[in-house]
Design an enzyme around this catalytic site. Structure first.
Site, short mmCIF file in Angstrom:
data_model
loop_
_atom_site.label_atom_id
_atom_site.label_comp_id
_atom_site.label_asym_id
_atom_site.label_seq_id
_atom_site.Cartn_x
_atom_site.Cartn_y
_atom_site.Cartn_z
N LYS A 1 -10.33 40.74 11.52
CA LYS A 1 -10.51 39.46 12.23
C LYS A 1 -9.89 38.33 11.44
CE LYS A 1 -14.53 37.00 11.69
NZ LYS A 1 -14.40 35.58 11.33
N ASN A 2 -10.16 38.32 10.10
CA ASN A 2 -9.75 37.15 9.30
C ASN A 2 -8.28 37.15 8.92
OD1 ASN A 2 -12.28 36.19 9.62
ND2 ASN A 2 -13.01 36.78 7.58
N ARG B 1 -14.34 27.53 13.39
CA ARG B 1 -13.76 26.83 12.22
C ARG B 1 -12.29 27.22 12.04
NH1 ARG B 1 -14.84 24.48 7.15
NH2 ARG B 1 -13.42 25.19 5.53
N CYS C 1 -22.14 24.57 10.21
CA CYS C 1 -22.04 26.00 9.91
C CYS C 1 -23.36 26.46 9.28
CB CYS C 1 -20.88 26.22 8.94
SG CYS C 1 -20.61 27.97 8.66
N ARG D 1 -19.02 23.12 4.56
CA ARG D 1 -17.66 23.70 4.47
C ARG D 1 -16.62 22.59 4.63
NH1 ARG D 1 -17.66 29.15 7.95
NH2 ARG D 1 -15.87 29.68 6.64
N PRO D 2 -16.42 21.82 3.53
CA PRO D 2 -15.45 20.71 3.61
C PRO D 2 -14.03 21.20 3.88
CG PRO D 2 -16.21 21.04 1.36
CD PRO D 2 -16.97 22.00 2.21
N ASP E 1 -11.35 19.34 2.33
CA ASP E 1 -10.51 18.55 1.39
C ASP E 1 -9.34 19.35 0.85
OD1 ASP E 1 -12.72 20.00 0.17
OD2 ASP E 1 -11.92 19.27 -1.73
N LEU E 2 -9.52 20.64 0.61
CA LEU E 2 -8.41 21.42 0.05
C LEU E 2 -7.27 21.56 1.05
CD1 LEU E 2 -10.57 24.13 -1.73
CD2 LEU E 2 -9.25 22.33 -2.83
N ASP F 1 -18.87 37.91 2.49
CA ASP F 1 -19.10 38.32 3.88
C ASP F 1 -19.83 39.65 3.98
OD1 ASP F 1 -15.96 36.96 5.16
OD2 ASP F 1 -17.86 36.02 4.60
N VAL G 1 -20.23 31.63 -3.42
CA VAL G 1 -19.22 31.02 -2.56
C VAL G 1 -19.81 29.94 -1.66
CG1 VAL G 1 -17.51 31.47 -0.75
CG2 VAL G 1 -17.81 33.12 -2.62
N ARG H 1 -18.70 37.81 17.83
CA ARG H 1 -17.56 37.00 17.34
C ARG H 1 -16.68 37.84 16.42
NH1 ARG H 1 -18.73 31.07 15.19
NH2 ARG H 1 -16.52 31.42 14.78
C1 EPZ Z 1 -12.60 32.48 5.18
O1 EPZ Z 1 -13.22 31.23 5.45
C2 EPZ Z 1 -13.26 33.47 6.11
N1 EPZ Z 1 -13.06 33.09 7.50
C3 EPZ Z 1 -14.76 33.54 5.83
O2 EPZ Z 1 -15.31 34.58 6.64
C4 EPZ Z 1 -14.99 33.90 4.36
O3 EPZ Z 1 -16.38 33.85 4.08
C5 EPZ Z 1 -14.24 32.94 3.45
O4 EPZ Z 1 -12.84 32.89 3.81
C6 EPZ Z 1 -14.35 33.33 1.97
O5 EPZ Z 1 -13.85 34.61 1.79
C7 EPZ Z 1 -11.84 33.29 8.07
O6 EPZ Z 1 -10.90 33.76 7.45
C8 EPZ Z 1 -11.72 32.91 9.53
P1 EPZ Z 1 -12.76 29.27 1.98
P2 EPZ Z 1 -12.63 29.87 4.78
O7 EPZ Z 1 -11.89 28.12 2.35
O8 EPZ Z 1 -11.15 29.95 4.73
C9 EPZ Z 1 -15.12 25.73 -0.02
C10 EPZ Z 1 -16.68 35.57 8.27
O9 EPZ Z 1 -17.87 35.87 8.30
N2 EPZ Z 1 -14.04 24.88 0.50
O10 EPZ Z 1 -12.25 30.30 1.03
O11 EPZ Z 1 -13.24 28.73 5.46
C11 EPZ Z 1 -16.04 26.20 1.10
O12 EPZ Z 1 -17.02 25.23 1.37
C12 EPZ Z 1 -16.25 34.23 7.68
O13 EPZ Z 1 -15.74 36.30 8.72
C13 EPZ Z 1 -13.95 23.55 0.05
O14 EPZ Z 1 -14.75 23.10 -0.76
O15 EPZ Z 1 -13.22 30.02 3.30
C14 EPZ Z 1 -16.65 27.46 0.56
O16 EPZ Z 1 -17.75 27.12 -0.25
C15 EPZ Z 1 -17.42 33.42 7.17
N3 EPZ Z 1 -12.97 22.76 0.56
C16 EPZ Z 1 -15.53 28.02 -0.30
O17 EPZ Z 1 -14.60 26.95 -0.53
C17 EPZ Z 1 -12.05 23.22 1.47
O18 EPZ Z 1 -11.16 22.46 1.88
C18 EPZ Z 1 -14.79 29.18 0.34
O19 EPZ Z 1 -14.16 28.69 1.49
C19 EPZ Z 1 -12.16 24.57 1.90
C20 EPZ Z 1 -13.15 25.38 1.40
#
Ligand code: EPZ
Length: 432
Positions: free
Chosen positions: A22-23, A91, A115, A120-121, A123-124, A303, A325, A395
């Protein structure tokens, strides 16, 4: 709304084939907008998030057709405004920003909704798109971004965000000059999108390592591609097999993508057999508790954290799980406690006491992976459990009840019929 009714206490046995990830699939879908013409992406899971992303793409000017896990995309004349109700429902819709800024020079998308698993900001994503030359305005719940041209630059992520890495890769492939992304996410899905973009004519290298280099090109074509197996779907079924004391073989998996989980399972006393593109697990003796800390890949995947906690209830001793995480990913444990689980949550840490026999109850899923965990708990519990909130599970898991029935589970889906519902046959052919 539908619910799952599970008669627990049966060991899972047999073999199933794992779907495409999916991801990864969701990102390949938006990445196609960087190219032109017709794409065929195979092994795409028939899940709600994919259907939602098809709706997003259709609104942006891409024709989509998903039949038997094969997705055909026809990229037409694009526009950059994502319908608000679609953007808020998933998202991953934020991932359209990179491709549309690169291809069109503008994009408007709603901030993703709240969420259940934490703050889940973005900013990055936003700060680094600005570094590539984008102008970004956030007004209320809407993000508007534009750029006459994107320019390659050197980016260091303060956290290896999966989505930010993917968004920036896609923005950079048509930028002028070279972009370097340091402290990049290293998940297998990052390698998948690199391969897909390169198949379209991009010049990306380094995915799977902390440093990714992208040399901008002037335009991209189309590609046919097969999505990598879903390591999280695979891990979910492995944990379900272990929690029920069963023996299960998974086909179409990459064992290397699951090593963090397999190491923990073996330490607990689960037998693991790895072959070329498959995995078999079985449990012969009592399981032992384990300590786990979730982390970015190749660490233990967040996950699979809820699903692992359920297995920990079936292992002798106290297991400590640290969720590094997300800041709020233990909400589902209140539902597990209704089934007799002994879990103490303190912030980002949970202590799970086992071996605790679980008992049937009515429980409700609040998010995708929590829902999967509740299904595993229902399979391991004595008696008949009802799991509500199945729309969350749908989903990310294709026909979860059919696949579990293939493994001998006693599980069925009950549709709570709405008065105005159309006959299922009509929905099947016409509904999305
Ligand atoms: C992806 O989400 C996955 N979703 C998530 O899977 C997965 O949990 C996550 O990566 C971590 O492996 C999809 O790919 C659709 P991140 P993503 O940006 O990209 C913080 C599932 O169940 N962060 O790596 O949103 C954030 O808050 C879902 O399939 C910032 O601070 O994950 C989190 O604490 C749930 N600022 C951490 O980083 C930002 O701009 C990891 O987020 C972005 C993220």
């Amino acid at each position: 709304m539908s619910k799952l009714v599970v008669e627990g206490g049966h060991r899972l046995k047999g073999a199933i084939r794992i779907n495409g990830a999916k991801n990864s699939a969701l990102k390949l879908m938006v990445g196609a907008m960087l190219g032109q013409g017709t794409f065929t992406i195979s092994d795409v899971p028939a899940i709600t998030d994919v259907r939602t992303m098809c709706g997003v793409l259709e609104a942006l000017g891409v024709q989509t057709c998903l039949v038997d896990n094969e997705l055909r995309l026809q990229v037409g004349v694009l526009q950059g405004r994502v319908p608000e109700e679609l953007a808020k429902s998933m998202r991953a819709s934020i991932q359209v920003m990179g491709p549309l800024l690169a291809r069109l020079g503008w994009v408007e998308v709603a901030l993703p909704g709240g969420c259940a698993i934490g703050t889940r900001p973005l900013d990055l994503h936003l700060d680094n798109l600005i570094k590539l030359g984008a102008r970004i305005e956030v007004t209320g719940q809407r993000i508007a971004a534009s750029a006459e041209c994107l320019y390659g630059t050197d980016i260091t992520l303060r956290y290896p965000s999966v989505g930010a890495t993917e968004n920036l890769m896609m923005a950079a492939v048509l930028a002028k000059g070279e972009t370097v992304i340091r402290n990049a996410a290293q998940e297998p899905e990052i390698i998948d999108i690199q391969q897909f973009l390169n198949a379209m004519g991009a010049k990306v290298q380094g995915a799977g390592s902390p440093v990714i280099r992208i040399e901008g090109v002037s335009d991209l074509g189309s590609a046919d591609y097969k999505v990598i197996p879903d390591r999280i779907e695979a891990g979910t079924y492995l944990l379900a097999a272990a929690a029920t004391g069963g023996q299960v073989t998974l086909e179409n998996v990459v064992p290397e993508h699951l090593e963090a989980l397999l190491t923990v399972l073996e330490a607990m006393g689960v037998e693991v057999y790895r072959n070329e593109d498959g995995l078999t697990v079985w449990t012969t003796n009592k399981l032992r508790s384990q300590h786990v800390e979730t982390a970015p890949y190749p660490g233990f995947p967040t996950d699979l954290q809820p699903q692992f906690v359920v297995l920990a209830t079936q292992a002798a001793g106290v297991s400590i799980i640290h969720e590094s995480v997300y800041d709020r990913r233990f909400g589902y444990t209140s539902e597990l406690k209704k089934m007799g689980a002994q879990i103490k949550v303190d912030g980002r840490q949970a202590a799970v006491v086992g071996h605790t026999p679980l008992k049937a109850a009515q429980v409700e899923a609040g998010d995708l992976r929590a829902g999967a965990a509740l299904v595993i708990a229902a399979l391991a519990a004595r008696g008949e459990t009802t799991v509500l909130g199945v729309e969350h599970i749908d989903r990310g898991y294709e026909c979860i009840e059919m696949r579990l029935r293939q493994l001998g589970a006693k599980i069925s889906r009950m549709e709570e019929r709405r008065e105005d519902a159309l006959p299922v046959s009509v929905l099947r052919w016409g509904g999305r």
